[in-house]
Design an enzyme around this catalytic site. Sequence first.
Site, PDB file in Angstrom:
ATOM      1  N   GLU A 240      -2.095   0.452  13.561  1.00 42.01           N
ATOM      2  CA  GLU A 240      -3.260   0.873  12.780  1.00 42.01           C
ATOM      3  C   GLU A 240      -4.568   0.632  13.545  1.00 42.01           C
ATOM      4  O   GLU A 240      -5.488   1.430  13.496  1.00 42.01           O
ATOM      5  CB  GLU A 240      -3.284   0.076  11.470  1.00 42.01           C
ATOM      6  CG  GLU A 240      -4.467   0.360  10.574  1.00 42.01           C
ATOM      7  CD  GLU A 240      -4.376  -0.391   9.247  1.00 42.01           C
ATOM      8  OE1 GLU A 240      -3.660  -1.404   9.199  1.00 42.01           O
ATOM      9  OE2 GLU A 240      -5.015   0.056   8.283  1.00 42.01           O
TER      10      GLU A 240
ATOM     11  N   GLU B 108       0.849  -1.185   0.000  1.00 42.64           N
ATOM     12  CA  GLU B 108       0.000   0.000   0.000  1.00 42.64           C
ATOM     13  C   GLU B 108       0.896   1.250   0.000  1.00 42.64           C
ATOM     14  O   GLU B 108       1.137   1.822  -1.018  1.00 42.64           O
ATOM     15  CB  GLU B 108      -0.938  -0.034   1.208  1.00 42.64           C
ATOM     16  CG  GLU B 108      -1.982   1.050   1.165  1.00 42.64           C
ATOM     17  CD  GLU B 108      -3.320   0.628   1.748  1.00 42.64           C
ATOM     18  OE1 GLU B 108      -3.438  -0.503   2.241  1.00 42.64           O
ATOM     19  OE2 GLU B 108      -4.249   1.446   1.706  1.00 42.64           O
TER      20      GLU B 108
END
Length: 886
Positions: free
Chosen positions: A747, A467
């Site tokens: 996260e 990502e």
Amino acid sequence: MPYIARILINYLEHIVGISEPVQCSWEIASPLRNCHQTKYQIQISTDAAFSTKLLDTLWVESDQSSHIYLKEFKPQQGVLYYIRVRCELECEQKRHVTPFSDSATVLGPLSNPNQLKDYFISAEQECDIPLSKGTYLRKAFTLQKRVSTAVVYSTAQGMYQLHLNGHRVSLDQLAPGWSSYERRLLYQSYVVTDLLTEGKNALAAHLGAGWYKGDLSFLHIHNFYGPYTALSLLLEVTYEDGSKELIYTDESWKGDYSPIVESELYDGEIYDANLEQEFFDTPLFDDSSWRFARKVPCTSHRIEAQTGSTVMLQERVSPKLAFFTPKGERVIDFGQNMSAHVEIRGQGKAGDKVVLTCFEVLDKDGNVYTENLRKAKQKITYILKDDKNFVYRPHFTFFGYRFIHVESFCSRSDVDNFCSFAIHSTMEQRGTFSCSNDAVNQLQHNILWGLKSNFVDIPTDCPQRDERLGWTGDAQIFCRTATFNVDTYTFFSKWLRDLALDQTQEGGVPHVVPDVLYKYPFDNWLLNAGTHSAAAWADAAIIVPWVLYLSYGDTTILQNQYESMKKWIDFMKKHANGNIWNYKRQFGDWVALDAEEGSYFGATPNDLTCTAYYAYSTLLFSKTASILGNRNDESYYFSLYQDIVSTFQKTFFDEEGRMTVQTQTAHILALHFNLTPEKYLKKTIKGLQDLLAKHDGHLVTGFVGTPYFCHALSSHDCVGEAYDLLLKDDFPSWLYQVKKGATTIWEHWDGIKPDGSMWSANMNSFNHYAYGAIGEWLYRVVAGLEIDEKSPGYKHSIIAPRIGGNLTFAQAKYRSIYGEISVKWDVEKHNTILLTACIPPNTSATIRLHEAEQVLFSDSLHFSRKDVALEAEAGSGTYKIRYRLR
Ligand code: BGC
């Protein structure tokens, strides 16, 4: 004696390629109190001794020591300039003249950067289009006369490293960096005078796929921006007799493959040392077997100068431990999660292979865990060519990791065979925060390393999985915390320019910048749902420039972004339904714990999060218009803001003053963005307290609510509750991660659950800075270092610490554009506090002692009562104030 500690030109001591107006700021150092500048004098010269002056402002009466524009100074191509300043000060009624400062330097930009568009050459052939091999390009040439100065202006499609006569020209990494390549590509400027000689020379470059043509994004697009890696450069040599020679990349250059068999950002590098071509970058190398380079088209609309920070190898991190996992895997532990290059050294025999995988965490049983990397391999394969000692570091990739799994090595591997170099944009560390609670200090450490790991030319969400994109929301949430810790001005300015260029015609702001989602909306999740304009994400267009303005007091960023900001507000207005804004794909209170099982979307409805941000951004835009003197916009957008607030209040509060959405985040936004009707303020605060109590004092908020949670409490007389929230260390909380051994920010709150199991592998980064946004609360509220919006950039500061959390001391230091400002408070016996504050010359501060009953020692300041606080105005200098709490 007062002196100038340093002068910065457009935020740097050495700046290249400035194409915007040149501005300077300087820091004055003085131990004396109440110092303010009365005059300054700036000089510019092309020689370090200033024997001739190109510009001399003579004495200018002014108290301004930041953002002084040198409008008449237009740097010329290839010329190196020296700039210095001195000033006259008044300190404690005495006049002082400082000596001239050391010089800052400016290297002039290419007069026509777009000329580089015509000179792209490649060593790749058609068969290389789907591959990601490394290639070399080179050119030998003769200089007939003695060289006075030489500068290279260069860029690449792909990534490149430039060599001249056997040396790397610069140690920068991942050049030319990542911009919205279709719209603009940045060129680098290098002074190479010392590397050139009269006679034979050779220029060479090593190229790799990089963001340009390598595997990109979770959509795994190869050749996103173009099919071939390519180099374009101009070497401008000025001889001692004043004549010039220009060398460009053209078809007389030769090219070949390099030892890099494959190099991908996510997957890593395969390097076969048997393919090395020794001395390929020196004049005597025989390139007769190499092919001629081919001209290839430039795929960018414009070429612009890189003026800000470059990516470099930074901290050297040695391994802490080598061990075998229960499964028998050989693992090296660096003790720190980071974005880095691993360096391998060793000895074996020709053909031996070193294979390693870099990863973030061990699984529950202490074995290698790579599932959360998704498709990213993060692998190095190095093939030995002989039995000599070797040292290897990858070239065109970087990984997010704390551990390496040594899958094969040429001998028994140990800690001595490895070391890591953190890789990130060069940003001076500006701030430090520490206190008496070690877990909070570790949290601060984790925030800083989350920042370093994700500021790799663009602000990314994470550095490890497939990502690593410039998610706008993450950057928006974290930018104020980032700016307390490091100098972000040039870093964010560059990214904001790409944000503006990538906006849709209507003003929609992409979810990621550079926008790599818009072209391929075939991903199910984004299909028909849009790849731009999500609340809190797209609002980066407003909030990031605003934070830079507040932190540096520089209106340039507001001017530069004004059209982009305005377009974003207009976009929301156009798509709002009676002031309730909502649009296609929203992320809402992303990854909040009040989401339904397995979902990413928190319980707060999009209508509420979107409309709250619509109001907040519109207010900031109206303020921006006012600062820039655009009266019409100021009043138009202020009245729009009032309308949105009124709709918000009617929609999200019932007649009894209870919020219609009973989530923590709804209450946080209503309080922090001042969207609560005055008469319902107490009820809303009580509502938030109740929702906290419902979870036994824990947060269940996501990306939207979390950053403001402590602020919403502390600015509404709930400082104790805010500290309680910060200091919770059971699940879910900031310190829970710390207790679980985190060295960066996770996260998910439940990245690793209390039972050791993990949140689903497809979205579980252990290096996501978003929740690190609590960092600004540490600086602004715990230490109490606050910006005065009326006099931003710390020209006038507000020092207002909030004592609490059973801390016995807290301290923040921040190197502002005026110099270091610091606050420290110590709790002494009998509820007395010793506050030490240092205010830089040419600035002032309000010192506000919250909950103070009595000042015991005022250090010559005059305190007077303002509600529950005692307040004094202070000029520059260091003060030690002792006071008793109520
Ligand atoms: C990223 C986030 C981002 C989010 C938005 C994720 O894949 O890692 O940090 O903001 O997508 O949906």
